[in-house]
Design a protein around this motif. Sequence first.
Motif, PDB file in Angstrom:
ATOM      1  N   ASP A 111       0.835  -1.208   0.000  1.00 36.63           N
ATOM      2  CA  ASP A 111       0.000   0.000   0.000  1.00 36.63           C
ATOM      3  C   ASP A 111       0.863   1.249   0.000  1.00 36.63           C
ATOM      4  N   THR A 112       1.940   1.212   0.776  1.00 34.29           N
ATOM      5  CA  THR A 112       2.844   2.358   0.863  1.00 34.29           C
ATOM      6  C   THR A 112       3.499   2.642  -0.477  1.00 34.29           C
ATOM      7  N   MET A 113       3.811   1.585  -1.235  1.00 36.29           N
ATOM      8  CA  MET A 113       4.500   1.766  -2.515  1.00 36.29           C
ATOM      9  C   MET A 113       3.663   2.541  -3.523  1.00 36.29           C
ATOM     10  N   LYS A 114       2.351   2.510  -3.364  1.00 43.55           N
ATOM     11  CA  LYS A 114       1.481   3.236  -4.290  1.00 43.55           C
ATOM     12  C   LYS A 114       1.780   4.727  -4.286  1.00 43.55           C
ATOM     13  N   PHE A 115       2.257   5.232  -3.141  1.00 42.41           N
ATOM     14  CA  PHE A 115       2.480   6.669  -2.986  1.00 42.41           C
ATOM     15  C   PHE A 115       3.955   7.018  -2.858  1.00 42.41           C
ATOM     16  N   ALA A 116       4.837   6.049  -3.089  1.00 45.46           N
ATOM     17  CA  ALA A 116       6.267   6.250  -2.865  1.00 45.46           C
ATOM     18  C   ALA A 116       6.972   6.697  -4.139  1.00 45.46           C
ATOM     19  N   SER A 117       8.087   7.386  -3.936  1.00 46.10           N
ATOM     20  CA  SER A 117       8.943   7.757  -5.065  1.00 46.10           C
ATOM     21  C   SER A 117       9.651   6.494  -5.561  1.00 46.10           C
ATOM     22  N   ASP A 118      10.307   6.614  -6.712  1.00 49.25           N
ATOM     23  CA  ASP A 118      11.023   5.465  -7.268  1.00 49.25           C
ATOM     24  C   ASP A 118      12.087   4.956  -6.293  1.00 49.25           C
ATOM     25  N   GLU A 119      12.802   5.881  -5.666  1.00 46.90           N
ATOM     26  CA  GLU A 119      13.843   5.487  -4.706  1.00 46.90           C
ATOM     27  C   GLU A 119      13.232   4.774  -3.495  1.00 46.90           C
ATOM     28  N   GLU A 120      12.138   5.322  -2.992  1.00 44.45           N
ATOM     29  CA  GLU A 120      11.458   4.689  -1.858  1.00 44.45           C
ATOM     30  C   GLU A 120      10.934   3.305  -2.238  1.00 44.45           C
ATOM     31  N   LYS A 121      10.397   3.178  -3.447  1.00 44.11           N
ATOM     32  CA  LYS A 121       9.905   1.872  -3.913  1.00 44.11           C
ATOM     33  C   LYS A 121      11.025   0.851  -3.932  1.00 44.11           C
ATOM     34  N   GLU A 122      12.201   1.262  -4.415  1.00 46.39           N
ATOM     35  CA  GLU A 122      13.346   0.344  -4.467  1.00 46.39           C
ATOM     36  C   GLU A 122      13.762  -0.066  -3.055  1.00 46.39           C
ATOM     37  N   ASN A 123      13.774   0.880  -2.121  1.00 46.40           N
ATOM     38  CA  ASN A 123      14.112   0.569  -0.732  1.00 46.40           C
ATOM     39  C   ASN A 123      13.111  -0.409  -0.126  1.00 46.40           C
ATOM     40  N   ILE A 124      11.831  -0.211  -0.428  1.00 41.81           N
ATOM     41  CA  ILE A 124      10.779  -1.094   0.089  1.00 41.81           C
ATOM     42  C   ILE A 124      10.946  -2.495  -0.497  1.00 41.81           C
ATOM     43  N   LYS A 125      11.241  -2.572  -1.797  1.00 39.16           N
ATOM     44  CA  LYS A 125      11.444  -3.877  -2.436  1.00 39.16           C
ATOM     45  C   LYS A 125      12.606  -4.631  -1.781  1.00 39.16           C
ATOM     46  N   GLN A 126      13.691  -3.901  -1.510  1.00 39.83           N
ATOM     47  CA  GLN A 126      14.846  -4.536  -0.863  1.00 39.83           C
ATOM     48  C   GLN A 126      14.500  -4.998   0.550  1.00 39.83           C
ATOM     49  N   LYS A 127      13.755  -4.167   1.261  1.00 37.07           N
ATOM     50  CA  LYS A 127      13.360  -4.535   2.626  1.00 37.07           C
ATOM     51  C   LYS A 127      12.434  -5.751   2.600  1.00 37.07           C
ATOM     52  N   ASN A 128      11.521  -5.792   1.639  1.00 36.85           N
ATOM     53  CA  ASN A 128      10.626  -6.946   1.526  1.00 36.85           C
ATOM     54  C   ASN A 128      11.395  -8.218   1.192  1.00 36.85           C
ATOM     55  N   LYS A 129      12.461  -8.104   0.401  1.00 36.16           N
ATOM     56  CA  LYS A 129      13.292  -9.268   0.101  1.00 36.16           C
ATOM     57  C   LYS A 129      13.918  -9.785   1.393  1.00 36.16           C
ATOM     58  N   ARG A 130      14.413  -8.880   2.233  1.00 33.66           N
ATOM     59  CA  ARG A 130      14.987  -9.295   3.515  1.00 33.66           C
ATOM     60  C   ARG A 130      13.913  -9.907   4.410  1.00 33.66           C
ATOM     61  N   ARG A 131      12.707  -9.348   4.354  1.00 30.33           N
ATOM     62  CA  ARG A 131      11.599  -9.912   5.135  1.00 30.33           C
ATOM     63  C   ARG A 131      11.278 -11.330   4.681  1.00 30.33           C
ATOM     64  N   GLU A 132      11.246 -11.536   3.362  1.00 29.15           N
ATOM     65  CA  GLU A 132      10.959 -12.875   2.828  1.00 29.15           C
ATOM     66  C   GLU A 132      12.045 -13.864   3.244  1.00 29.15           C
ATOM     67  N   ASP A 133      13.300 -13.426   3.239  1.00 31.93           N
ATOM     68  CA  ASP A 133      14.396 -14.278   3.699  1.00 31.93           C
ATOM     69  C   ASP A 133      14.215 -14.631   5.176  1.00 31.93           C
ATOM     70  N   SER A 134      13.786 -13.648   5.970  1.00 31.31           N
ATOM     71  CA  SER A 134      13.549 -13.880   7.399  1.00 31.31           C
ATOM     72  C   SER A 134      12.424 -14.880   7.609  1.00 31.31           C
ATOM     73  N   ILE A 135      11.373 -14.759   6.802  1.00 32.52           N
ATOM     74  CA  ILE A 135      10.250 -15.696   6.907  1.00 32.52           C
ATOM     75  C   ILE A 135      10.730 -17.115   6.636  1.00 32.52           C
ATOM     76  N   GLU A 136      11.555 -17.287   5.606  1.00 29.11           N
ATOM     77  CA  GLU A 136      12.093 -18.620   5.297  1.00 29.11           C
ATOM     78  C   GLU A 136      12.870 -19.171   6.484  1.00 29.11           C
ATOM     79  N   SER A 137      13.699 -18.339   7.090  1.00 30.33           N
ATOM     80  CA  SER A 137      14.500 -18.760   8.240  1.00 30.33           C
ATOM     81  C   SER A 137      13.613 -19.123   9.430  1.00 30.33           C
ATOM     82  N   MET A 138      12.598 -18.295   9.672  1.00 30.95           N
ATOM     83  CA  MET A 138      11.697 -18.566  10.798  1.00 30.95           C
ATOM     84  C   MET A 138      10.921 -19.859  10.580  1.00 30.95           C
ATOM     85  N   ARG A 139      10.493 -20.101   9.351  1.00 36.19           N
ATOM     86  CA  ARG A 139       9.758 -21.340   9.057  1.00 36.19           C
ATOM     87  C   ARG A 139      10.660 -22.558   9.240  1.00 36.19           C
TER      88      ARG A 139
END
Length: 73
Positions: A35-63
Amino acid sequence: MKNHQQPNPDDRSDNVEKLQEMVQNTIENIEASHDTMKFASDEEKENIKQKNKRREDSIESMRAEIKDEYKER
């Protein structure tokens, strides 16, 4: 006279539940970031994508840790 504190015993009885809650919270954070990405600048979108990748990696580790905890029971 020194105050000697005993370490708390390692109580892992609720680790699976805590890990499952952490996974759910992380998934919710990923969804909220979409939802946040809808209103984010290109730079912010890239930062969010990178953070989500780290989140997905964390989810794999937690599982994986959840599976290990089940095996220990």
